[in-house]
Design a protein around this motif. Structure first.
Motif, PDB file in Angstrom:
ATOM      1  N   ALA A 528       0.963  42.336  91.523  1.00  0.00           N
ATOM      2  CA  ALA A 528       2.237  41.412  90.086  1.00  0.00           C
ATOM      3  C   ALA A 528       3.230  42.376  89.971  1.00  0.00           C
ATOM      4  CB  ALA A 528       1.721  41.471  89.238  1.00  0.00           C
ATOM      5  N   GLU A 531       5.337  43.411  92.672  1.00  0.00           N
ATOM      6  CA  GLU A 531       6.176  42.040  92.672  1.00  0.00           C
ATOM      7  C   GLU A 531       6.909  42.286  91.858  1.00  0.00           C
ATOM      8  OE1 GLU A 531       5.513  38.712  91.550  1.00  0.00           O
ATOM      9  OE2 GLU A 531       7.243  38.510  93.741  1.00  0.00           O
ATOM     10  N   ARG A 553       5.471  33.034  96.653  1.00  0.00           N
ATOM     11  CA  ARG A 553       5.939  33.262  94.794  1.00  0.00           C
ATOM     12  C   ARG A 553       6.566  32.700  94.285  1.00  0.00           C
ATOM     13  NH1 ARG A 553       2.263  38.072  92.727  1.00  0.00           N
ATOM     14  NH2 ARG A 553       1.611  38.622  94.654  1.00  0.00           N
ATOM     15  N   TYR A 595       2.234  27.383  92.196  1.00  0.00           N
ATOM     16  CA  TYR A 595       2.780  28.503  91.762  1.00  0.00           C
ATOM     17  C   TYR A 595       2.755  28.498  89.824  1.00  0.00           C
ATOM     18  CZ  TYR A 595       5.457  28.787  96.065  1.00  0.00           C
ATOM     19  OH  TYR A 595       6.641  28.251  97.372  1.00  0.00           O
ATOM     20  N   GLN A 598       0.600  31.226  88.631  1.00  0.00           N
ATOM     21  CA  GLN A 598       1.744  32.789  88.553  1.00  0.00           C
ATOM     22  C   GLN A 598       2.962  32.223  87.835  1.00  0.00           C
ATOM     23  OE1 GLN A 598       3.815  32.898  92.460  1.00  0.00           O
ATOM     24  NE2 GLN A 598       1.539  32.489  93.518  1.00  0.00           N
TER      25      GLN A 598
END
Ligand SMILES: Nc1ncnc2c1ncn2[C@@H]1O[C@H](COP(=O)(O)OP(=O)(O)O)[C@@H](O)[C@H]1O
Ligand SMILES: [Mg+2]
Length: 605
Positions: A528, A531, A553, A595, A598
């Protein structure tokens, strides 16, 4: 027997080239590095001259001492000794300086050639349909692109060394002739013998080099095969048999190696032997001449030094041959790979500089007739500069869609256009020059970080590199590596984290500066934090170009100008995140499944 083993390492596309053919293919690469080639030759010429002059000064000092010793009280003596001793040291230093610059240029020559070869190989391999990669093992392709290009690069060094030795010999022989041709002729008596000997030995060197290469290839491919198949070996209880076979190959390689070493290792001693003969002839002949009052002891010293220097580099000839042979073998493997027919036809119109509009018009595509259409009647219009996200379940056809755009595969029906031009009218190379691809698992070469960055743009300057690296925020981690940009990348980048590799892949694509950028789940496997860093970096990369992100993502999807949802080869929904969530269709379902976790903070509209 050897022939059989030799074929083990061959790939289906391997072919044989004559030495002449290989040279013809290699010459353009040398030509491209003319500057460094000429410079290193120039420096080695300077060094040759300096190393010719150095012993001359010493001889003068020596001569002066002899003279002073016989006629005591000479006044000029000490000054001359001071002066020429000074010259002697000065030229000694010059010799080192020239030698240094010679090496620096040789290094440049070698590494630039290697970049150029890798660049071309890379480009060529990239032209293939993806099926090519299903057929050919990644490891072997990688070995050719990195290892063989390196080996051919180092041959450049050898070629310069060779020219250097020839030049050096000519200069020394010329000087010797000029000073005293009779004595030179005397010392040169040994040359015909020496050359005859080298000629005979050459045959053995060649033979053993070949045998060694084959034995080595056999061991390598057996190693690879056995390690890959270790599970099978174990499950069938075949460890011992495999071990025995492996050891047999090893010991064969060892015995060839020993024989080769026996021949190779004798080379320096044999050269020394011939040097000794030449020196003996010369000392007797020259010595008698000194006694008769012909030449002076200084000249005798000078010639002895010259003769030693003349023979010394010949020792290298033995290894030259091995390097050259190895280089040719590597070149053969490289060109074999380069010459594999590409099923997507090259040629056609050169792609003009693109603004970046992409259109799919009723495109149909199937990998094979049997498996059926993977892309079905797909139409899509992406205006220049748009950031388009493609989402959909695994197997929906997202990667295939991107592959079609790069002409990795030829579509069967419909039309794909860039800036209004159907892509099958464009030369695939020139089209791909304007496409940037970043994949989930970025591909890095063994070598340095810099070499890897330069792949897409070999002509990039230091500034370009710095800028690209900064833009994707890769500079912070590169700084922490030993050597920075020159830090070593191990095979497949295994000394770097996935995120770091990804940052490098992004910097590389930025250096290439393509009009159209495709990221296929490029951030799927990074953590993460990385990212987030990549995300920031990506915003810069997206500026001024059409970008297609195949996204795993949420954050990438949220930033997109438009999202299309694919299912079973079709576009089933399109719109912005908010629009699509409101519609309560496929996207909302996907969002919930993949998703939502996330992006807890993101409201579902
Ligand atoms: N090289 C290939 N050869 C044959 N079939 C393939 C190949 N690559 C993908 N496919 C098939 O095409 C379909 C779409 O795959 P892909 O485009 O990779 O989907 P996605 O990227 O959306 O996960 C899948 O059914 C897959 O099995
Ligand atoms: Mg995919």
């Amino acid at each position: 027997m050897w022939r059989v083993l030799g074929t083990l390492s061959k790939e289906s596309y391997d072919r044989q080239y004559s030495d002449r053919e290989l040279l013809r293919r290699l010459i353009p690469y040398i030509g491209a590095q003319k500057k460094f080639f000429v410079l290193s030759i120039l420096f080695s010429a300077c060094r040759a001259i300096a190393s010719l002059v150095t012993p001359l000064f010493f001889a003068i000092v020596f001569e002066e001492l002899v003279r002073l010793g016989t006629s005591a009280g000479a006044i000029t003596g000490p000054t001359t000794i001071w002066l020429f001793s000074g010259f002697y040291v000065l030229f000694l230093v010059l010799e080192w300086v020239f030698s240094y610059f010679n090496s620096v240029n040789k290094q440049k020559l070698q590494s630039n050639t290697m970049y150029a070869l890798r660049h071309d190989l890379f480009k060529r391999v990239n032209q293939h349909e993806l099926q090519f990669f299903d057929r050919n093992k990644t490891g072997l392709l990688m070995a050719r692109i990195s290892g063989d290009a390196f080996q051919v690069g180092s041959v450049m060094n050898t070629v310069v060394d060779f020219v250097e030795i020839v030049m050096f010999s000519v200069v020394i022989l010329g000087a010797m002739f000029a000073i005293n041709w009779q004595l030179t002729a005397l010392a040169a008596l040994v040359f015909p013998l020496l050359f005859a000997f080298i000629f005979v030995l050459r045959k053995y060197l060649r033979r053993y080099s070949l045998l060694q290469r084959r034995a080595e290839a056999a061991v390598n491919s057996a190693t690879e095969e056995y390690i890959r198949g270790v599970q099978v070996t174990k499950s069938f209880g075949q460890e011992q048999r495999v071990q025995r076979h492996y050891e047999a190959l090893q010991s064969r390689k060892a015995s060839v190696n020993a024989r080769r070493f026996f021949v190779f290792r004798s080379f320096p001693e044999i050269i020394d032997f011939f040097t000794a003969i030449a020196l003996f002839i010369f000392l007797v002949g020259g010595g008698i001449d000194v006694l008769r009052g012909g030449i002076t002891p200084g000249i005798l010293y000078l010639f002895i030094t010259y003769i030693r220097r003349l023979f010394q580099p010949l020792v290298q000839l033995g290894t030259f041959y091995a390097t050259l042979q190895g280089g040719f073998a590597a070149a053969e493997r490289m060109f074999s790979l380069m010459d594999v027919e590409v099923s997507v036809k090259a040629g056609g119109q050169t792609c003009p500089p693109l603004k970046g509009r992409i259109e799919f018009r009723n495109v149909f595509f199937a990998y094979s007739k049997k498996k059926g259409d993977v892309i079905r009647n797909l139409s899509l219009d992406v205006p220049p500069g748009e950031l388009l996200a493609i989402v959909g379940e695994t197997g929906a056809g997202k990667t295939t869609l991107a592959s079609l755009l790069a002409r990795f595969y030829e579509y069967q029906e419909g039309e794909i256009l860039v800036d209004g031009i159907p892509i099958n009218r464009l030369d695939p190379d020139s089209l791909r020059d304007q496409l940037g691809y970043v994949l989930q698992d970025p591909f890095l070469f063994t070598g340095t970080i810099r070499e890897n960055l330069l792949l897409g743009a070999p002509g990039a300057t230091r500034d370009d590199i710095d800028q690209a690296v900064k833009a994707v925020r890769a500079n912070t981690f590169i700084k922490t590596l030993p050597g920075g940009l020159d830090a070593t990348v191990l095979e497949q980048g295994r000394n770097l984290s996935q995120g770091q590799k990804q940052l490098l892949a992004l910097a590389r694509v930025l250096l290439k500066d393509p009009a159209i950028l495709i990221l296929d789940e490029a951030t799927a496997s990074v953590d993460a934090y990385t990212e987030k860093m990549i995300q920031d970096a990506l915003e810069r990369v997206f500026e001024d170009r059409t970008t297609i992100v195949i996204a795993h993502r949420l954050s990438t999807v949220l930033n997109a100008d438009r999202i299309i949802v694919m299912d079973n080869g079709r576009i089933v929904e399109e719109g912005t995140h908010v629009e699509l969530i409101r519609r309560e269709g496929r996207y909302r379902e996907l969002y919930k499944t993949y998703y939502a976790h996330q992006g807890m903070l993101e409201p579902m509209a």
